[in-house]
Design a protein around this motif. Structure first.
Motif, PDB file in Angstrom:
ATOM      1  N   MET A  40       0.845  -1.205   0.000  1.00  0.00           N
ATOM      2  CA  MET A  40       0.000   0.000   0.000  1.00  0.00           C
ATOM      3  C   MET A  40       0.880   1.255   0.000  1.00  0.00           C
ATOM      4  SD  MET A  40      -2.932  -1.193   2.682  1.00  0.00           S
ATOM      5  CE  MET A  40      -4.075   0.142   2.498  1.00  0.00           C
ATOM      6  N   ALA A  41       1.938   1.223   0.794  1.00  0.00           N
ATOM      7  CA  ALA A  41       2.862   2.361   0.834  1.00  0.00           C
ATOM      8  C   ALA A  41       3.561   2.526  -0.511  1.00  0.00           C
ATOM      9  CB  ALA A  41       3.883   2.168   1.952  1.00  0.00           C
ATOM     10  N   SER A  42       3.927   1.420  -1.144  1.00  0.00           N
ATOM     11  CA  SER A  42       4.579   1.485  -2.459  1.00  0.00           C
ATOM     12  C   SER A  42       3.635   2.071  -3.501  1.00  0.00           C
ATOM     13  CB  SER A  42       5.043   0.093  -2.897  1.00  0.00           C
ATOM     14  OG  SER A  42       6.044  -0.386  -2.040  1.00  0.00           O
ATOM     15  N   ARG A  43       2.384   1.637  -3.475  1.00  0.00           N
ATOM     16  CA  ARG A  43       1.402   2.171  -4.419  1.00  0.00           C
ATOM     17  C   ARG A  43       1.222   3.674  -4.214  1.00  0.00           C
ATOM     18  NH1 ARG A  43      -4.367   0.571  -3.244  1.00  0.00           N
ATOM     19  NH2 ARG A  43      -3.932   2.154  -1.709  1.00  0.00           N
ATOM     20  N   THR A  44       1.145   4.094  -2.960  1.00  0.00           N
ATOM     21  CA  THR A  44       1.006   5.513  -2.646  1.00  0.00           C
ATOM     22  C   THR A  44       2.227   6.290  -3.137  1.00  0.00           C
ATOM     23  OG1 THR A  44      -0.356   5.006  -0.727  1.00  0.00           O
ATOM     24  CG2 THR A  44       0.669   7.177  -0.780  1.00  0.00           C
ATOM     25  N   ALA A  45       3.408   5.718  -2.941  1.00  0.00           N
ATOM     26  CA  ALA A  45       4.630   6.381  -3.412  1.00  0.00           C
ATOM     27  C   ALA A  45       4.612   6.525  -4.924  1.00  0.00           C
ATOM     28  CB  ALA A  45       5.852   5.590  -2.964  1.00  0.00           C
ATOM     29  N   LEU A  46       4.118   5.519  -5.628  1.00  0.00           N
ATOM     30  CA  LEU A  46       4.036   5.600  -7.087  1.00  0.00           C
ATOM     31  C   LEU A  46       3.049   6.681  -7.523  1.00  0.00           C
ATOM     32  CD1 LEU A  46       4.138   1.822  -8.025  1.00  0.00           C
ATOM     33  CD2 LEU A  46       5.845   3.544  -8.604  1.00  0.00           C
ATOM     34  N   GLU A  47       1.970   6.842  -6.773  1.00  0.00           N
ATOM     35  CA  GLU A  47       0.993   7.883  -7.112  1.00  0.00           C
ATOM     36  C   GLU A  47       1.584   9.272  -6.909  1.00  0.00           C
ATOM     37  OE1 GLU A  47      -2.272   6.855  -4.579  1.00  0.00           O
ATOM     38  OE2 GLU A  47      -2.948   5.238  -5.888  1.00  0.00           O
ATOM     39  N   ASP A  48       2.469   9.400  -5.936  1.00  0.00           N
ATOM     40  CA  ASP A  48       3.068  10.699  -5.610  1.00  0.00           C
ATOM     41  C   ASP A  48       4.388  10.938  -6.339  1.00  0.00           C
ATOM     42  OD1 ASP A  48       0.967  11.059  -3.885  1.00  0.00           O
ATOM     43  OD2 ASP A  48       2.082  10.406  -2.119  1.00  0.00           O
ATOM     44  N   LEU A  49       4.698  10.163  -7.333  1.00  0.00           N
ATOM     45  CA  LEU A  49       5.999  10.227  -7.997  1.00  0.00           C
ATOM     46  C   LEU A  49       6.028  11.275  -9.109  1.00  0.00           C
ATOM     47  CD1 LEU A  49       8.690   8.738  -7.708  1.00  0.00           C
ATOM     48  CD2 LEU A  49       7.947   7.186  -9.490  1.00  0.00           C
ATOM     49  N   GLU A  50       5.373  12.377  -8.891  1.00  0.00           N
ATOM     50  CA  GLU A  50       5.359  13.440  -9.891  1.00  0.00           C
ATOM     51  C   GLU A  50       6.635  14.272  -9.838  1.00  0.00           C
ATOM     52  OE1 GLU A  50       3.057  13.924 -12.246  1.00  0.00           O
ATOM     53  OE2 GLU A  50       1.959  12.199 -11.532  1.00  0.00           O
ATOM     54  N   ALA A  51       7.132  14.497  -8.640  1.00  0.00           N
ATOM     55  CA  ALA A  51       8.293  15.381  -8.488  1.00  0.00           C
ATOM     56  C   ALA A  51       9.543  14.748  -9.088  1.00  0.00           C
ATOM     57  CB  ALA A  51       8.517  15.667  -7.006  1.00  0.00           C
ATOM     58  N   ARG A  52      10.367  15.575  -9.661  1.00  0.00           N
ATOM     59  CA  ARG A  52      11.617  15.078 -10.222  1.00  0.00           C
ATOM     60  C   ARG A  52      12.726  15.055  -9.169  1.00  0.00           C
ATOM     61  NH1 ARG A  52      12.039  14.143 -15.582  1.00  0.00           N
ATOM     62  NH2 ARG A  52      10.330  14.861 -16.855  1.00  0.00           N
ATOM     63  N   ASP A  53      12.643  15.921  -8.162  1.00  0.00           N
ATOM     64  CA  ASP A  53      13.628  15.936  -7.091  1.00  0.00           C
ATOM     65  C   ASP A  53      13.156  15.008  -5.981  1.00  0.00           C
ATOM     66  OD1 ASP A  53      15.335  17.800  -8.316  1.00  0.00           O
ATOM     67  OD2 ASP A  53      14.076  19.466  -7.624  1.00  0.00           O
ATOM     68  N   GLY A  66      18.385  13.420  -4.974  1.00  0.00           N
ATOM     69  CA  GLY A  66      18.505  12.824  -6.295  1.00  0.00           C
ATOM     70  C   GLY A  66      17.520  13.455  -7.254  1.00  0.00           C
ATOM     71  N   ARG A  67      17.681  13.130  -8.504  1.00  0.00           N
ATOM     72  CA  ARG A  67      16.802  13.690  -9.531  1.00  0.00           C
ATOM     73  C   ARG A  67      16.352  12.551 -10.446  1.00  0.00           C
ATOM     74  NH1 ARG A  67      15.769  18.581 -10.524  1.00  0.00           N
ATOM     75  NH2 ARG A  67      15.120  19.388 -12.528  1.00  0.00           N
ATOM     76  N   LEU A  68      15.029  12.459 -10.646  1.00  0.00           N
ATOM     77  CA  LEU A  68      14.482  11.448 -11.544  1.00  0.00           C
ATOM     78  C   LEU A  68      14.604  11.923 -12.985  1.00  0.00           C
ATOM     79  CD1 LEU A  68      11.204  10.500  -9.671  1.00  0.00           C
ATOM     80  CD2 LEU A  68      13.300   9.175  -9.779  1.00  0.00           C
ATOM     81  N   ILE A  69      15.172  11.072 -13.822  1.00  0.00           N
ATOM     82  CA  ILE A  69      15.291  11.411 -15.230  1.00  0.00           C
ATOM     83  C   ILE A  69      13.987  11.087 -15.953  1.00  0.00           C
ATOM     84  CG2 ILE A  69      16.533  10.892 -17.355  1.00  0.00           C
ATOM     85  CD1 ILE A  69      18.986  10.301 -15.559  1.00  0.00           C
ATOM     86  N   GLU A  70      13.438   9.883 -15.666  1.00  0.00           N
ATOM     87  CA  GLU A  70      12.180   9.466 -16.274  1.00  0.00           C
ATOM     88  C   GLU A  70      11.224   9.022 -15.165  1.00  0.00           C
ATOM     89  OE1 GLU A  70      12.223   7.038 -19.811  1.00  0.00           O
ATOM     90  OE2 GLU A  70      14.395   7.227 -19.883  1.00  0.00           O
ATOM     91  N   PRO A  71      10.416   9.929 -14.634  1.00  0.00           N
ATOM     92  CA  PRO A  71       9.543   9.577 -13.515  1.00  0.00           C
ATOM     93  C   PRO A  71       8.431   8.593 -13.880  1.00  0.00           C
ATOM     94  CG  PRO A  71       9.164  11.849 -14.188  1.00  0.00           C
ATOM     95  CD  PRO A  71      10.313  11.334 -14.991  1.00  0.00           C
ATOM     96  N   ASN A  72       8.235   8.312 -15.153  1.00  0.00           N
ATOM     97  CA  ASN A  72       7.203   7.362 -15.551  1.00  0.00           C
ATOM     98  C   ASN A  72       7.725   5.923 -15.591  1.00  0.00           C
ATOM     99  OD1 ASN A  72       4.496   6.841 -16.222  1.00  0.00           O
ATOM    100  ND2 ASN A  72       5.075   6.568 -18.355  1.00  0.00           N
ATOM    101  N   LYS A  73       9.027   5.719 -15.419  1.00  0.00           N
ATOM    102  CA  LYS A  73       9.595   4.371 -15.417  1.00  0.00           C
ATOM    103  C   LYS A  73      10.072   4.038 -14.012  1.00  0.00           C
ATOM    104  CE  LYS A  73      11.089   4.176 -20.207  1.00  0.00           C
ATOM    105  NZ  LYS A  73      12.236   3.994 -21.089  1.00  0.00           N
ATOM    106  N   VAL A  74       9.685   2.851 -13.534  1.00  0.00           N
ATOM    107  CA  VAL A  74      10.080   2.401 -12.194  1.00  0.00           C
ATOM    108  C   VAL A  74      10.603   0.972 -12.271  1.00  0.00           C
ATOM    109  CG1 VAL A  74       8.447   3.904 -10.984  1.00  0.00           C
ATOM    110  CG2 VAL A  74       7.737   1.613 -11.650  1.00  0.00           C
TER     111      VAL A  74
END
Length: 139
Positions: A40-53, A66-74
């Motif tokens: 459940m926490a992982s799913r919530t984290a994926l929903e909130d993964l909009e930020a690049r920082d 850190g900085r996400l290069i491609e926030p749509n890929k996990v």
């Protein structure tokens, strides 16, 4: 088996076995609930993964920026240390499937725990009855 036909010693042994089994089942249920909470926490984290920082954990208490290069890929761990790349939506779907499976297993274990508790209650009642009968017979 009919509990009435067993001796107090046999009933006491069965009572001990049932108590031990209930303890193990309760522990298993708690582990399933803990795993479901993590998904459940992982799913919530994926929903909130909009930020690049983001903060990247190095240890349990040390994080570095850190900085996400491609926030749509996990990367999703599929078990025993194996990871696969998924989209964010694919990762959320994976978490949902796992949570559903864990919920179903929790329901099964919960039902089994309830059955075992009823059996234990019956054994305890029968044991108490037999002990009273023995005490009444010796007086």
């Amino acid at each position: 088996m009919d509990a009435e036909t067993l001796s107090p010693q046999q009933l006491h042994a069965i009572k001990g076995q049932l108590e031990e089994e209930l303890e193990k089942l309760t522990t298993s249920f708690a582990q399933l609930r803990h795993a479901r909470t993590k998904y459940m926490a992982s799913r919530t984290a994926l929903e909130d993964l909009e930020a690049r920082d983001v903060l990247v954990p190095l240890t349990a208490s040390v994080y570095v920026p850190g900085r996400l290069i491609e926030p749509n890929k996990v990367m999703v761990e599929i078990g025993t240390g194996y990871f696969v790349e998924k989209t964010r939506d694919g990762g959320k779907e994976f978490c949902e499937r796992k949570m559903k499976m864990l919920r179903e297993n929790m329901d099964k274990v919960s039902n089994y725990i309830n059955q075992r508790r009823k059996t234990l209650d019956l054994v305890v009642q029968t044991l108490q009855k037999k002990i009273k009968e023995q005490q009444a017979g010796t007086n």
